[in-house]
Design a protein around this motif. Structure first.
Motif, short mmCIF file in Angstrom:
data_model
loop_
_atom_site.label_atom_id
_atom_site.label_comp_id
_atom_site.label_asym_id
_atom_site.label_seq_id
_atom_site.Cartn_x
_atom_site.Cartn_y
_atom_site.Cartn_z
N GLY A 193 -3.04 6.68 -5.86
CA GLY A 193 -3.88 5.59 -6.38
C GLY A 193 -3.96 5.53 -7.91
N ILE A 194 -4.76 4.60 -8.33
CA ILE A 194 -4.91 4.36 -9.78
C ILE A 194 -6.25 4.93 -10.23
CG2 ILE A 194 -4.97 2.58 -11.58
CD1 ILE A 194 -3.59 0.73 -9.43
N ALA A 195 -6.23 5.68 -11.32
CA ALA A 195 -7.48 6.25 -11.83
C ALA A 195 -8.48 5.12 -12.12
CB ALA A 195 -7.22 7.05 -13.10
N SER B 123 -7.15 -2.01 -16.64
CA SER B 123 -6.12 -2.28 -17.64
C SER B 123 -4.69 -2.34 -17.12
CB SER B 123 -6.21 -1.27 -18.78
OG SER B 123 -7.04 -0.21 -18.46
N VAL B 124 -4.49 -2.11 -15.81
CA VAL B 124 -3.11 -2.04 -15.35
C VAL B 124 -2.32 -3.33 -15.57
CG1 VAL B 124 -3.39 -0.19 -13.67
CG2 VAL B 124 -3.84 -2.55 -12.99
N PHE B 125 -3.06 -4.47 -15.65
CA PHE B 125 -2.35 -5.74 -15.85
C PHE B 125 -2.14 -6.07 -17.33
CE2 PHE B 125 -4.29 -6.38 -11.61
CZ PHE B 125 -3.11 -6.54 -10.88
N THR C 265 0.74 1.62 -19.80
CA THR C 265 1.55 2.47 -18.90
C THR C 265 1.05 3.90 -18.96
OG1 THR C 265 3.77 3.24 -18.39
CG2 THR C 265 3.28 2.89 -20.72
N THR C 266 1.18 4.59 -17.85
CA THR C 266 0.81 6.02 -17.84
C THR C 266 2.07 6.84 -17.67
OG1 THR C 266 0.49 5.94 -15.46
CG2 THR C 266 -1.47 5.61 -16.83
N LYS C 267 3.18 6.13 -17.65
CA LYS C 267 4.45 6.85 -17.42
C LYS C 267 4.97 7.42 -18.73
CE LYS C 267 5.16 3.83 -13.56
NZ LYS C 267 5.83 2.63 -13.05
N ILE D 248 0.85 -1.19 0.00
CA ILE D 248 0.00 0.00 0.00
C ILE D 248 0.89 1.24 0.00
CG2 ILE D 248 -1.87 1.19 1.24
CD1 ILE D 248 -2.18 -1.63 2.73
N ASP D 249 0.59 2.16 -0.90
CA ASP D 249 1.40 3.37 -0.95
C ASP D 249 0.52 4.60 -0.76
OD1 ASP D 249 0.37 4.37 -3.50
OD2 ASP D 249 1.44 2.68 -4.40
N SER D 250 1.12 5.78 -0.81
CA SER D 250 0.38 7.02 -0.66
C SER D 250 0.57 7.88 -1.92
CB SER D 250 0.87 7.79 0.58
OG SER D 250 2.25 8.08 0.42
P1 ADP Z 1 5.16 0.57 -15.98
O1 ADP Z 1 5.54 0.63 -14.61
O2 ADP Z 1 6.26 0.34 -16.96
O3 ADP Z 1 4.24 1.68 -16.45
P2 ADP Z 1 3.50 -1.54 -15.00
O4 ADP Z 1 2.84 -2.69 -15.67
O5 ADP Z 1 4.37 -1.86 -13.88
O6 ADP Z 1 4.29 -0.75 -16.12
O7 ADP Z 1 2.42 -0.55 -14.55
C1 ADP Z 1 1.41 -0.21 -15.38
C2 ADP Z 1 0.72 1.06 -14.93
O8 ADP Z 1 -0.04 0.81 -13.74
C3 ADP Z 1 1.57 2.18 -14.54
O9 ADP Z 1 1.97 2.95 -15.68
C4 ADP Z 1 0.68 3.01 -13.64
O10 ADP Z 1 -0.19 3.85 -14.35
C5 ADP Z 1 -0.15 1.98 -12.98
N1 ADP Z 1 0.34 1.67 -11.64
C6 ADP Z 1 1.02 0.58 -11.25
N2 ADP Z 1 1.31 0.65 -9.95
C7 ADP Z 1 0.79 1.82 -9.48
C8 ADP Z 1 0.76 2.46 -8.19
N3 ADP Z 1 1.31 1.92 -7.11
N4 ADP Z 1 0.10 3.65 -8.06
C9 ADP Z 1 -0.47 4.21 -9.17
N5 ADP Z 1 -0.46 3.66 -10.40
C10 ADP Z 1 0.16 2.46 -10.57
#
Ligand code: ADP
Length: 587
Positions: free
Chosen positions: A522-524, A530-532, A537-539, A517-519
């Motif tokens: 969070g994830i939109a 779709s994060v999996f 990526t949102t980076k 758990i972080d601060s």
């Molecule tokens: P990457 O880290 O290369 O973007 P990941 O598959 O690890 O690829 O993560 C996918 C996406 O999930 C991230 O780009 C981010 O938007 C979201 N994400 C993952 N972990 C977190 C987190 N702890 N807090 C917010 N967003 C997260």
């Protein structure tokens, strides 16, 4: 090829279809009309045969009458001398009686000069008695050949009739006179007028002398020669009857006695199917004129049918052509689609392979950076401590030197731990390794790997780990999962003022539940699903590859557990569940 624009092509096509329709319709009509005309002609011929038969029967019935009467001794005796007075009266009565019985029009007795010496109509004002008929052809014929026949308008009566005569001869065969029977064909005319057909009888000079319709009688069917006209005058055949020409011209010949004629008759100009039948015994010709309405109707019907059939055929052709074109179009687009899909798939595969390669390179880079960082620091420290140690030994301060050695030892140990860790990383991990391991230790090692970052970024770390948390799996791969989760958490918090990282392990219904758990905010909500996904990526470009979570998910599933993403207290919460391994606890 000639290029035409669409409306023009359409117009031409319509015109071609119409022209085809007219042509087909016209040909069919002509064919049908011809056939119908031939049939009508055959029918007319048959009809004419019947009419001719009736006429012949009528004439034949009276033909024998003069022949029989010529043998009558009374008449023969009478003609030897002059006929007058009582003898004439007797003969008149006799002829009157026979005429009545036979049903003929008139009976008359001519002497050798053609003078009527007795007649059945002696009582009437138009009595023949006393008239000379020596100029009539039938009399001349009878005197020459023994019999005579002639159709003529009566000079005395003014009515037309057919005269049949036989010679009266004495025992030596000398000509004494002639007995003549006159037939009126008006009865026949009346009978025939009931029918729908127009009937004419023409004589040897092609003068129609008898017709079943008014206005058609006494018509010249062809122009007469001067000789013929002179003959008409001398025989007074039609006497005072005026003769009129009948204008007609042949449109089409259908056979020897059959043709289509355009006639300007008493009923106006009309087209007739004109059938003729010669009657050689009388020297006449019987004509039947019929308006071929049926033929025209049949033609029209067939023309309409043919045009309809033609249209149907054209439309069927168009329909089939359209279908064929549609099928071809479909086939083409299908092929095009297949080709596109293949192309895209190939492109995707290439891109994916490239990305995987890039991911590998990135991991290598990250690892090198981390290594350089982790090893550089202790190395610098060690170099300084070694200098200190040398100094202390020179000064003979052995106690303090031992303290420095202790710290050197610690640092070396730490470096050994690091390289050991790297060795496990370097070991190529076979997929389904299932060793018994403590999940808490996996967390320890992952944190160790990220120690420098945790320290530099001043992260508040809260650990609540149940120990030992036995599971079965591949230590290195699970470590990879943990490193990914932790690194994501650190990335998320990088620009946050407060960085709180919480890692929990607790038992839950036969499983171990590990939460990170972080601060980091969070994830939109729209990204949660779709994060999996691989490459999500949102980076910014160059920093995230979107493979970390996808790989992690795969590893966890392979290990028989589950990985879920969610939000909690202003940050993300990743929950990793693995079946608890109870096996060795019981030992
Ligand atoms: P990457 O880290 O290369 O973007 P990941 O598959 O690890 O690829 O993560 C996918 C996406 O999930 C991230 O780009 C981010 O938007 C979201 N994400 C993952 N972990 C977190 C987190 N702890 N807090 C917010 N967003 C997260």
């Amino acid at each position: 090829m000639l290029q035409l624009n669409r409306p023009l092509r359409l117009t031409l096509a319509v015109l071609a279809i119409l022209a085809g329709m007219l042509l087909v319709g016209g040909l069919a009509q002509r064919q049908a009309e011809q056939r119908a005309l031939q049939a009508a002609s055959a029918q007319s011929e048959e009809q004419l045969g019947l009419y001719a038969g009736a006429l012949r029967t009528l004439i034949d019935r009276y033909r024998s009458l003069p022949a029989v009467l010529a043998l009558d001794p009374d008449l023969r005796v009478a003609l030897r001398g002059p006929v007058a007075g009582e003898l004439q009266q007797r003969l008149n009565l006799k002829l009157e009686r026979i005429n009545g019985a036979a049903g003929s029009s008139t009976l008359e007795l001519l002497d050798r000069d053609g003078l009527a010496v007795a007649a059945s109509n002696w009582r009437t004002p138009t009595s023949y008695v006393g008239h000379n008929f020596g100029f009539r052809p039938y009399f001349l014929e009878t005197r020459g050949k023994g019999t005579g026949r002639f159709y003529a308008v009566g000079v005395v009566t003014g009515t037309p009739g057919y005269f049949l005569s036989s010679a009266v001869l004495d025992d030596d065969g000398n000509f004494l006179g002639a007995i003549v029977v006159r037939l009126e064909l008006t009865e026949l005319e009346r009978e025939w007028s009931a029918g729908p057909d127009l009937l004419l009888i023409s004589d040897a000079k092609d003068i129609a002398f008898l017709a079943n319709r008014p206005g058609w009688r006494y018509r010249e069917l062809r122009a007469l020669t001067a000789a013929e006209r002179a003959e008409l005058t001398s025989t007074r055949q039609y006497d005072k009857q005026p003769l009129q020409a009948l204008e007609h011209r042949t449109l089409e010949s259908l056979g020897a006695h059959s043709r289509m004629e355009r006639v300007s008759g008493p009923e106006g100009q009309r087209d007739y199917l004109w059938q003729s039948l010669p009657l050689p015994s009388e020297g006449w010709t019987l004509h039947l004129l019929r308006q071929p309405r049926e033929a025209i109707q049949a033609g029209r019907g067939v023309a309409l049918g043919a045009a309809g059939a033609w249209l149907a055929l054209v439309f069927l052709g168009l329909f089939l052509h359209q279908r064929w074109r549609l099928a071809r179009l479909r086939q083409r687009s299908r092929e095009e689609l297949e080709r596109l899909v293949e192309e895209r798939t190939a492109a995707l595969r290439t891109a994916q392979e490239g990305l995987v390669q890039a991911a590998k390179l990135a991991a290598l880079g990250q690892m090198s950076a981390a290594l350089a960082h982790e090893i550089n620091q202790p190395l610098t420290a060690q170099r300084m401590q070694l200098a200190t140690l040398r100094l202390l030994l020179e000064q003979g301060q052995e106690e303090q030197a031992a303290g420095v050695l202790q710290r050197l030892d610690e640092q070396l140990e730490r470096m050994a731990a690091l390289t050991g860790h790297l060795k496990t990383f370097a070991r190529k991990s076979p997929g389904g390794l299932r060793e018994r391991l403590d999940l808490a230790q996996v967390v320890d090692r992952a944190l160790q790997l990220l120690e420098a970052r945790l320290r530099n970024e001043a992260v508040e770390l809260h650990l609540d780990l149940a120990r030992p948390a036995w599971v079965r799996g591949d230590a290195i791969r699970l470590e990879q999962v943990l490193v990914n989760l932790l690194r994501n958490a650190l990335d998320a918090m990088a620009d946050k003022p407060r960085r709180q990282l919480r890692v929990n392990i607790r038992p839950q219904r036969g499983h171990w539940l590990l939460e990170v758990i972080d601060s980091g905010g969070g994830i939109a909500a729209e990204h949660l699903a779709s994060v999996f996904d691989p490459f999500f990526t949102t980076k910014p470009v160059g920093e995230g590859l979107g493979l970390g979570l996808a790989v992690s998910y795969g590893i966890v599933m392979e290990t028989g557990g589950s990985l879920e993403a969610g939000n909690r207290d202003g940050g993300a919460c990743f929950s990793l569940r693995l079946p608890a391994d109870l096996g060795e606890e019981r030992e």
